[in-house]
Scaffold this active site. Sequence first.
Site, PDB file in Angstrom:
ATOM      1  N   CYS A   1       0.806  -1.227   0.000  1.00  0.00           N
ATOM      2  CA  CYS A   1       0.000   0.000   0.000  1.00  0.00           C
ATOM      3  C   CYS A   1       0.837   1.275   0.000  1.00  0.00           C
ATOM      4  O   CYS A   1       0.292   2.369  -0.168  1.00  0.00           O
ATOM      5  CB  CYS A   1      -0.939   0.002   1.200  1.00  0.00           C
TER       6      CYS A   1
ATOM      7  N   HIS B   1      -9.149   2.729  -2.384  1.00  0.00           N
ATOM      8  CA  HIS B   1      -7.720   2.445  -2.222  1.00  0.00           C
ATOM      9  C   HIS B   1      -7.190   1.532  -3.328  1.00  0.00           C
ATOM     10  O   HIS B   1      -7.047   0.329  -3.129  1.00  0.00           O
ATOM     11  CB  HIS B   1      -7.498   1.801  -0.847  1.00  0.00           C
TER      12      HIS B   1
ATOM     13  N   CYS C   1       0.308   2.696   6.354  1.00  0.00           N
ATOM     14  CA  CYS C   1       0.740   1.346   6.698  1.00  0.00           C
ATOM     15  C   CYS C   1       0.760   0.541   5.404  1.00  0.00           C
ATOM     16  O   CYS C   1       0.200   0.960   4.390  1.00  0.00           O
ATOM     17  CB  CYS C   1      -0.210   0.708   7.701  1.00  0.00           C
TER      18      CYS C   1
END
Length: 436
Positions: free
Chosen positions: A99, A392, A422
Amino acid sequence: MRQALPLVTRQGDRIAIVSGLRTPFARQATAFHGIPAVDLGKMVVGELLARSEIPADAIEQLVFGQVVQMPEAPNIAREIVLGTGMNVHTDAYSVSRACATSFQAVANVAESLMAGTIRAGIAGGADSSSVLPIGVSKALARVLVDVNKARTTRQRLTLFSRLRLRDLLPVPPAVAEYSTGLRMGDTAEQMAKTYGITREQQDALAHRSHQRAAQAWAEGKLAEEVMTTYVPPYKNPFAEDNNIRGTSTLADYAKLRPAFDRKHGSVTAANSTPLTDGAAAVILMTESRAKELGLHPLGYLRSYAFTAIDVWQDMLLGPAWSTPLALERAGLTMADLTLFDMHEAFAAQTLANLQLLGSERFAREVLGRAQATGEVDDAKFNVLGGSIAYGHPFAATGARMITQTLHELRRRGGGFGLVTACAAGGLGAAMVLEAK
């Protein structure tokens, strides 16, 4: 922890971020259904270059990322160069940091600028949750390799006869950590329980995210940084993120059942990020190169930090680890920030990180620091909403956050902003940005 040198080139130039752009973000199997990540990447980079009016040969490097990789296009960066009319001699390579992938892409281009090997580059990422590499079972994969080497039809039939019906079923991409078998949602549940984060708190944060994102769109704050896209059959434009629930109420969130711990959990689909398709990119240059081209940067990259922690417990605490390091390298404290933007993978993860940033005990006993990083002022935190609302697309989120934060800093008259995320594997990323 070792303090890093300031982010400047050998000539003393700052690292300028001159522009940024993204596609609208789309929920899985909606507006970008059937559009692979490489095409989304081409869309955004092509439009970014067209809007910037930068000479095509001025871009000397493109670093791009994709988390859910397609076997037919393993180097998405090079495919974007070849598919957008960029100079074929442009250096291009791909990166992956889950991510935090486009954070990594930005850091890599910045390092090339500081080393003096380039004066301008593009960094970004794209992901599609609608076009996935659907695999086959290990048994079928092994037989297919052996069949390819078999010499006779009889040998091939013998090999196929070893397969059972279940071996023929397709295998979707794994959603669990390779090393632990845990899903990210399992870790979010663990963190919610460990740090006493309630279902009501998680739903309230998710509701806040959607409300602020809807307001940002309504006030026209995102129009400049989100392009209008056209995809087959090219009948209707797609110009705004389609995950944002602007009219939802807290009561709506309370209706959903837990998604991971079905009996005792608090993490739901509504207080987590959805699977999303999209792409985002930024143009970076040395400060002097931007001046040569007559460009006015959005802002500057002041520092960055990447961290790694254990994956069995609190795997999503990356921001609590990387934020103090990025601030230290920037020569700043939490109080110096105008904006603080954290990737909302899950409301539980976000709230846990916020809690620990203000914890003296965590700072002393875990980070080995003399004092807490600092409480995050709600008036500075995710002021335009976050990933729970926008969605996302894994590799694109960092570039979205950087562009969005710089534009908002400029609207507020400048200052410092920190963006942090994160990532799978216990990774964390943070960057300090500056705008005038």
